[in-house]
Each structure stands twice: as C-alpha cells, then as structure tokens.
Design a protein around this motif. Structure first.
Motif, PDB file in Angstrom:
ATOM      1  N   ASN A 151      16.751 -34.849   0.511  1.00  0.00           N
ATOM      2  CA  ASN A 151      15.637 -34.680   0.909  1.00  0.00           C
ATOM      3  C   ASN A 151      15.283 -34.344   2.420  1.00  0.00           C
ATOM      4  O   ASN A 151      14.638 -34.803   2.924  1.00  0.00           O
ATOM      5  CB  ASN A 151      14.858 -35.922   0.481  1.00  0.00           C
ATOM      6  CG  ASN A 151      13.453 -35.744   0.264  1.00  0.00           C
ATOM      7  OD1 ASN A 151      12.734 -34.841   0.071  1.00  0.00           O
ATOM      8  ND2 ASN A 151      12.788 -37.154  -0.023  1.00  0.00           N
ATOM      9  N   SER A 152      15.848 -33.183   2.951  1.00  0.00           N
ATOM     10  CA  SER A 152      15.576 -33.005   4.264  1.00  0.00           C
ATOM     11  C   SER A 152      15.024 -31.685   4.493  1.00  0.00           C
ATOM     12  O   SER A 152      15.098 -31.153   5.675  1.00  0.00           O
ATOM     13  CB  SER A 152      16.876 -33.068   5.117  1.00  0.00           C
ATOM     14  OG  SER A 152      17.786 -32.551   4.258  1.00  0.00           O
ATOM     15  N   SER A 153      14.449 -30.823   3.523  1.00  0.00           N
ATOM     16  CA  SER A 153      13.696 -29.604   3.530  1.00  0.00           C
ATOM     17  C   SER A 153      14.680 -28.699   4.142  1.00  0.00           C
ATOM     18  O   SER A 153      14.499 -27.669   5.062  1.00  0.00           O
ATOM     19  CB  SER A 153      12.822 -29.865   4.479  1.00  0.00           C
ATOM     20  OG  SER A 153      11.599 -30.501   3.799  1.00  0.00           O
ATOM     21  N   PHE A 154      16.119 -28.469   3.535  1.00  0.00           N
ATOM     22  CA  PHE A 154      16.846 -27.366   3.672  1.00  0.00           C
ATOM     23  C   PHE A 154      16.524 -26.322   2.703  1.00  0.00           C
ATOM     24  O   PHE A 154      16.147 -26.483   1.342  1.00  0.00           O
ATOM     25  CB  PHE A 154      18.324 -27.564   3.758  1.00  0.00           C
ATOM     26  CG  PHE A 154      18.942 -28.348   4.925  1.00  0.00           C
ATOM     27  CD1 PHE A 154      18.827 -27.577   6.008  1.00  0.00           C
ATOM     28  CD2 PHE A 154      19.290 -29.596   4.881  1.00  0.00           C
ATOM     29  CE1 PHE A 154      19.390 -28.115   7.352  1.00  0.00           C
ATOM     30  CE2 PHE A 154      19.556 -30.172   6.201  1.00  0.00           C
ATOM     31  CZ  PHE A 154      19.860 -29.284   7.270  1.00  0.00           C
ATOM     32  N   SER A 155      16.747 -25.026   3.014  1.00  0.00           N
ATOM     33  CA  SER A 155      16.333 -23.900   1.941  1.00  0.00           C
ATOM     34  C   SER A 155      17.650 -22.989   1.958  1.00  0.00           C
ATOM     35  O   SER A 155      18.536 -23.038   2.734  1.00  0.00           O
ATOM     36  CB  SER A 155      15.113 -23.142   2.648  1.00  0.00           C
ATOM     37  OG  SER A 155      15.194 -22.425   3.174  1.00  0.00           O
ATOM     38  N   ASP A 156      17.159 -22.017   1.082  1.00  0.00           N
ATOM     39  CA  ASP A 156      18.195 -20.688   1.089  1.00  0.00           C
ATOM     40  C   ASP A 156      19.543 -21.025   0.272  1.00  0.00           C
ATOM     41  O   ASP A 156      19.672 -21.792  -0.241  1.00  0.00           O
ATOM     42  CB  ASP A 156      18.441 -20.149   2.397  1.00  0.00           C
ATOM     43  CG  ASP A 156      18.451 -18.607   2.395  1.00  0.00           C
ATOM     44  OD1 ASP A 156      18.920 -18.068   1.288  1.00  0.00           O
ATOM     45  OD2 ASP A 156      18.068 -18.069   3.242  1.00  0.00           O
ATOM     46  N   GLN A 157      20.541 -20.466   0.833  1.00  0.00           N
ATOM     47  CA  GLN A 157      22.028 -20.628   0.282  1.00  0.00           C
ATOM     48  C   GLN A 157      22.786 -21.751   0.728  1.00  0.00           C
ATOM     49  O   GLN A 157      22.464 -21.882   1.943  1.00  0.00           O
ATOM     50  CB  GLN A 157      22.991 -19.228   0.581  1.00  0.00           C
ATOM     51  CG  GLN A 157      22.222 -17.979   0.249  1.00  0.00           C
ATOM     52  CD  GLN A 157      22.030 -17.693  -1.291  1.00  0.00           C
ATOM     53  OE1 GLN A 157      23.190 -17.966  -2.039  1.00  0.00           O
ATOM     54  NE2 GLN A 157      21.133 -16.894  -1.871  1.00  0.00           N
ATOM     55  N   ILE A 158      23.723 -22.268   0.005  1.00  0.00           N
ATOM     56  CA  ILE A 158      24.605 -23.057   0.680  1.00  0.00           C
ATOM     57  C   ILE A 158      25.795 -22.316   1.252  1.00  0.00           C
ATOM     58  O   ILE A 158      26.266 -21.599   0.626  1.00  0.00           O
ATOM     59  CB  ILE A 158      25.135 -24.010  -0.541  1.00  0.00           C
ATOM     60  CG1 ILE A 158      24.158 -24.880  -1.104  1.00  0.00           C
ATOM     61  CG2 ILE A 158      26.191 -25.187  -0.046  1.00  0.00           C
ATOM     62  CD1 ILE A 158      24.151 -25.320  -2.298  1.00  0.00           C
ATOM     63  N   PRO A 159      26.154 -22.393   2.364  1.00  0.00           N
ATOM     64  CA  PRO A 159      27.047 -21.651   2.943  1.00  0.00           C
ATOM     65  C   PRO A 159      28.539 -21.910   2.472  1.00  0.00           C
ATOM     66  O   PRO A 159      28.766 -23.064   2.377  1.00  0.00           O
ATOM     67  CB  PRO A 159      27.070 -21.967   4.600  1.00  0.00           C
ATOM     68  CG  PRO A 159      26.231 -23.259   4.776  1.00  0.00           C
ATOM     69  CD  PRO A 159      25.550 -23.345   3.457  1.00  0.00           C
ATOM     70  N   PRO A 160      29.258 -20.972   2.152  1.00  0.00           N
ATOM     71  CA  PRO A 160      30.460 -20.937   1.352  1.00  0.00           C
ATOM     72  C   PRO A 160      31.551 -22.055   2.451  1.00  0.00           C
ATOM     73  O   PRO A 160      32.350 -22.586   1.866  1.00  0.00           O
ATOM     74  CB  PRO A 160      30.956 -19.693   1.210  1.00  0.00           C
ATOM     75  CG  PRO A 160      29.646 -18.929   1.329  1.00  0.00           C
ATOM     76  CD  PRO A 160      28.832 -19.456   2.210  1.00  0.00           C
ATOM     77  N   LYS A 161      31.349 -21.836   3.504  1.00  0.00           N
ATOM     78  CA  LYS A 161      32.249 -22.519   4.692  1.00  0.00           C
ATOM     79  C   LYS A 161      32.192 -23.997   4.420  1.00  0.00           C
ATOM     80  O   LYS A 161      33.305 -24.470   4.822  1.00  0.00           O
ATOM     81  CB  LYS A 161      31.845 -21.966   6.107  1.00  0.00           C
ATOM     82  CG  LYS A 161      32.630 -20.660   6.510  1.00  0.00           C
ATOM     83  CD  LYS A 161      32.023 -20.391   8.014  1.00  0.00           C
ATOM     84  CE  LYS A 161      33.036 -20.024   9.163  1.00  0.00           C
ATOM     85  NZ  LYS A 161      34.594 -20.051   8.781  1.00  0.00           N
ATOM     86  N   ILE A 162      31.163 -24.468   3.718  1.00  0.00           N
ATOM     87  CA  ILE A 162      31.151 -25.836   3.673  1.00  0.00           C
ATOM     88  C   ILE A 162      32.276 -26.211   2.821  1.00  0.00           C
ATOM     89  O   ILE A 162      32.864 -27.417   2.899  1.00  0.00           O
ATOM     90  CB  ILE A 162      29.757 -26.176   2.651  1.00  0.00           C
ATOM     91  CG1 ILE A 162      28.567 -26.281   3.557  1.00  0.00           C
ATOM     92  CG2 ILE A 162      29.816 -27.619   1.969  1.00  0.00           C
ATOM     93  CD1 ILE A 162      28.177 -27.378   4.623  1.00  0.00           C
ATOM     94  N   SER A 163      32.808 -25.310   2.097  1.00  0.00           N
ATOM     95  CA  SER A 163      33.816 -25.632   1.091  1.00  0.00           C
ATOM     96  C   SER A 163      35.259 -25.861   1.843  1.00  0.00           C
ATOM     97  O   SER A 163      36.288 -26.365   1.357  1.00  0.00           O
ATOM     98  CB  SER A 163      34.021 -24.867  -0.194  1.00  0.00           C
ATOM     99  OG  SER A 163      34.437 -23.700   0.396  1.00  0.00           O
ATOM    100  N   GLU A 164      35.261 -25.552   3.262  1.00  0.00           N
ATOM    101  CA  GLU A 164      36.274 -25.907   3.908  1.00  0.00           C
ATOM    102  C   GLU A 164      36.615 -27.151   4.296  1.00  0.00           C
ATOM    103  O   GLU A 164      37.659 -27.551   5.049  1.00  0.00           O
ATOM    104  CB  GLU A 164      36.265 -24.717   5.341  1.00  0.00           C
ATOM    105  CG  GLU A 164      36.551 -23.372   4.809  1.00  0.00           C
ATOM    106  CD  GLU A 164      36.371 -22.302   6.346  1.00  0.00           C
ATOM    107  OE1 GLU A 164      36.050 -23.131   7.380  1.00  0.00           O
ATOM    108  OE2 GLU A 164      35.979 -21.248   5.950  1.00  0.00           O
TER     109      GLU A 164
END
Ligand code: NAG
Ligand code: NAG
Ligand code: NAG
Ligand code: NAG
Length: 209
Positions: A151-164
C-alpha cells in the motif's frame, strides 16, 4: 535522569567495589554512538528526498517518524532514531521500519537508501511513493530477508533484478493497484532458481483485477 542515577550509583560504588565493573560498563558503554557516518548520511539524504506532511498520511494513526532524525546533540547516533535498528556489535543499520510515516514523493533509482547494504529488514509500507516504479536499486540490498512495500503507491513493472535478492523470504507487494502483476510470474520463477531450499518466498499479492 539516567545520568543522575549513574552519578548516585558511582557514589555507592565507593562502598560496593565488586559491583563497579558491571555498573560502570552499563552506565558508560551505552553512551558510545554506534552509528556509522556514511549510514547516518544515507538516512538523512533519504529523509530529505521526501515531503512529510500530515496530508500524506495514509492512516490516521501514522506520523512522520523520520521527522525527528537529526545529527545534533544526544540524537546524533542514528541507531537511536525512530524506526532504525542497528547490529549491537558492528553498529551497521540492519533494520528500517518507516511504514506508515507520511512519506510523499518519488522513489528514485539512485536513492541513498540503497547504500544501506547491511539491511536485513525493510518496511516502507503505507506511504505514498507517488506512483513511481519500484527501483531496481533494491537489488543492492543483498542481505534483505524481509521487504514490505504494501500500500505505498508503486506502479508499473516489478524490476526483474529484485529476484537477485537471494536471502529474501518475505516480500509484500499488496495493495499497489497500479503495479503490473504479470511481471510477477517470471519473477517467482527466478526466485525459485536462485533461492536456497530452506527459504521460501512468501509473496502476498492482492490482484487489482
Ligand atoms: C491503503 O491506503 C489507502 C489510502 O491510500 C487506504 O484508504 C486503505 O485503507 C489502505 N489499505 C489497507 C489495506 O491498509
Ligand atoms: C509526483 O508525480 C508527479 C507526476 O510524475 C510529479 O509531477 C510530481 O512532482 C511528483 N511529486 C512529488 C512530491 O515527487
Ligand atoms: C540521483 O541522481 C540525480 C540526477 O542524476 C541527482 O540530482 C541526485 O542528487 C542523485 N541522488 C542521490 C541520492 O545520489
Ligand atoms: C507490511 O506492513 C503492513 C503495515 O505495517 C502490515 O500490515 C503487513 O502485515 C506487513 N506485511 C508483512 C508480510 O509483514
């Protein structure tokens, strides 16, 4: 008050020498600032990158925790700042909980937050990041086990680098209605490939559909 007590204790110590070591350690050691300068300046830069106003508070019980962060007098040890947790031995910032803190503004890709590379737990939930994209800079925080962006008003794609983030065991992206959840599918696959068998990704996603 505390220092007066220490003073009284010191007087009594004259008569209770065996206790001297234990109490002196307690009274004086706790005064040492733990915080590393580069980490307190990263936290202050993070603070300055947002507008804090009661209007930005999502929840009526929220308050701007980071408003009290400052480098003055008794408060200069960032380990004592509201929402900041340091490792007792190394003094590195390992936990940051600024959830529900009335933060309003965009989260930039070079945010100073990403210099806190020892962070293990990070909670940014219930703020207003102005529909910015989740920065791929989160991937620098390689010790993260817990990341909460609910609930923090992020939008768009989830960056693939998060999976690192191979140590991540809890990721909460819920209630970000402008987030493209389709980007999550590939992400979960990546997590499964990089994760150790003991940790388990717990993603708590509420579909906006
Ligand atoms: C999320 O934030 C909105 C305000 O932006 C609030 O009305 C709503 O109750 C929050 N949802 C949850 C589940 O906390
Ligand atoms: C929020 O986003 C809008 C549109 O991108 C921008 O014009 C505005 O300056 C941003 N506000 C803040 C506080 O960052
Ligand atoms: C991020 O980059 C912008 C533009 O390149 C710069 O103005 C800003 O100072 C940078 N912020 C940090 C925290 O390094
Ligand atoms: C994320 O933070 C919100 C607000 O503090 C809380 O309600 C929620 O339970 C947290 N999610 C997890 C997985 O801990």
């Amino acid at each position: 008050m505390a220092s007066f007590l220490c003073y009284l204790m010191s007087i009594r110590l004259l008569f209770l020498l065996p206790l001297f070591h234990a109490i002196a350690t307690d009274c004086f050691a706790s005064r040492q600032p733990l915080c590393h300068d580069d980490e307190s300046s990263a936290l202050l830069q993070f603070k300055e990158s947002f507008v804090m106003s009661k209007n930005a508070c999502i929840d009526p019980s929220g308050y701007p925790k980071i408003a009290s962060w400052k480098l003055e007098g008794m408060d200069r040890d960032c380990c004592s700042w509201d929402g900041v947790e340091c490792d007792d031995d190394t003094g590195h910032v390992i936990g940051l909980d600024v959830s529900n803190s009335c933060l309003y503004g965009s989260m930039v890709s070079n945010s100073s937050l990403f210099r806190l590379v020892q962070l293990q737990r990070l909670n940014l939930a219930h703020n207003n990041f102005n529909f910015s994209q989740i920065p791929s800079g989160f991937s620098h925080l390689s010790s993260l086990t817990y990341l909460n962006l609910s609930n923090s008003s992020f939008s768009d794609q989830i960056p693939p680098k998060i999976s690192e983030l191979s140590k991540l065991s809890s990721l909460d992206l819920s209630y970000n209605f402008m987030l493209h959840l389709r980007s999550l599918e590939g992400l979960v696959q990546n997590f499964n490939q990089t994760e150790s068998s003991t940790s388990q990704l717990h993603s708590d996603i509420i579909s906006s559909a």
